[in-house]
Design a protein around this motif. Structure first.
Motif, PDB file in Angstrom:
ATOM      1  N   PHE A  92     -15.606  90.797 -28.854  1.00 32.67           N
ATOM      2  CA  PHE A  92     -15.622  89.482 -29.486  1.00 32.67           C
ATOM      3  C   PHE A  92     -14.743  88.510 -28.710  1.00 32.67           C
ATOM      4  O   PHE A  92     -15.088  87.340 -28.547  1.00 32.67           O
ATOM      5  N   ALA A  93     -13.626  88.991 -28.207  1.00 35.81           N
ATOM      6  CA  ALA A  93     -12.760  88.116 -27.405  1.00 35.81           C
ATOM      7  C   ALA A  93     -13.503  87.679 -26.142  1.00 35.81           C
ATOM      8  O   ALA A  93     -13.452  86.513 -25.761  1.00 35.81           O
TER       9      ALA A  93
ATOM     10  N   LEU B 294     -16.608  87.299 -25.796  1.00 40.53           N
ATOM     11  CA  LEU B 294     -17.679  86.371 -26.159  1.00 40.53           C
ATOM     12  C   LEU B 294     -17.151  85.022 -26.642  1.00 40.53           C
ATOM     13  O   LEU B 294     -17.916  84.072 -26.810  1.00 40.53           O
ATOM     14  N   SER B 295     -15.846  84.930 -26.840  1.00 41.56           N
ATOM     15  CA  SER B 295     -15.292  83.715 -27.443  1.00 41.56           C
ATOM     16  C   SER B 295     -15.021  82.623 -26.414  1.00 41.56           C
ATOM     17  O   SER B 295     -14.389  81.621 -26.731  1.00 41.56           O
ATOM     18  N   ASP B 296     -15.484  82.808 -25.203  1.00 41.66           N
ATOM     19  CA  ASP B 296     -15.306  81.786 -24.163  1.00 41.66           C
ATOM     20  C   ASP B 296     -16.660  81.327 -23.647  1.00 41.66           C
ATOM     21  O   ASP B 296     -17.511  82.152 -23.274  1.00 41.66           O
ATOM     22  N   VAL B 297     -16.836  80.022 -23.618  1.00 42.88           N
ATOM     23  CA  VAL B 297     -18.150  79.465 -23.283  1.00 42.88           C
ATOM     24  C   VAL B 297     -18.545  79.804 -21.840  1.00 42.88           C
ATOM     25  O   VAL B 297     -19.727  80.055 -21.565  1.00 42.88           O
TER      26      VAL B 297
ATOM     27  N   ARG C 224     -19.820  83.417 -21.861  1.00 44.46           N
ATOM     28  CA  ARG C 224     -21.167  83.508 -22.423  1.00 44.46           C
ATOM     29  C   ARG C 224     -22.176  82.987 -21.412  1.00 44.46           C
ATOM     30  O   ARG C 224     -23.267  83.554 -21.238  1.00 44.46           O
TER      31      ARG C 224
END
Lengths: 120, 120
Positions: free
Chosen positions: B12-13, B15-18, B21
């Motif tokens: 999740f960490a 994935l938390s950066d644009v 992603r």
DNA sequence: TTGATACTGAACCATGTGGTTCACTGTATG
DNA sequence: CATACAGTGAACCACATGGTTCAGTATCAA
């Protein structure tokens, strides 16, 4: 679009902490006050307040203060976008690994029939 | 169990950066070198290397260095656990928001504000 | 051999995070 | 009223993050 990305940022970040995921699970069962949660997760009120704020910021939790107690419950955002993002990317993965999948499948069945020995 | 939680944390960490992603999306299309990605996302090689390392740590990307080029592609982890986590929690939400659901449905037919597609 | 290319690692910087303590406000209650 | 209780906010701490620059190392090409 930027907003969409920002929301994904916030939500995934919110989900990247085991305590916060625990809080969501807890609130899935029933509402709880900050004190309840702080006690359950063995942390100061202030610490828990911060976690709840992060979850609230991401729209995953809503809170309401009545008298001196702030009650927390699951919020209106239901991870639709996150689920959608992950699903669409799982499809990318799948497309990319279909070939590999077949190879793996083949190897598995060969192993079963072949075993470790070659001749009997 | 601890490992499971740690992996969720990491993923999740990640994935938390644009940017990260974006990198995953890019790699869904085709492999790319660190330089390719750095150029595409307008960032130094070193900066991109860090992002790739985070993704690799989370198992979302694998890389192989051949000669002086490190090639990156989607990794073996396919967000199964993350999808499962989100799905199970979406069910919690659903149980809690059945009434709200109907209202939302009604609103949806009235206006189309969001350009994003439904999941599945 | 020379030089460009592709990456790597250390160091640095500003900012964010997860947690604490402490002092405080507002609310209930004996 | 007096006191306890629930939460809040500021300040602090150690460490992580997202980025940079700079100085390498290893590899490819002429």
């Amino acid at each position: 679009m930027v907003q969409y990305q920002d929301r994904l940022d916030l939500t995934f970040a919110a989900l990247s902490d085991v305590t916060r995921r625990g809080v969501l699970e807890q609130l899935g069962g029933s509402q709880a006050s900050i004190s309840d949660l702080a006690e359950r997760f063995q942390m100061t009120l202030t610490g828990m307040k911060k976690h709840v704020s992060v979850l609230e910021q991401a729209g995953l939790v809503v809170t309401e203060k009545v008298g001196r107690v702030r009650t927390c419950k699951l919020g209106p955002r239901r991870l639709e976008e996150e689920a959608a993002w992950i699903e669409s990317h799982r499809q990318l993965w799948s497309a990319r690994f279909d070939a590999l999948d077949k190879i793996v499948e083949k190897l598995k069945t060969q192993e079963k029939t072949d075993g470790h020995r070659k001749r009997r």
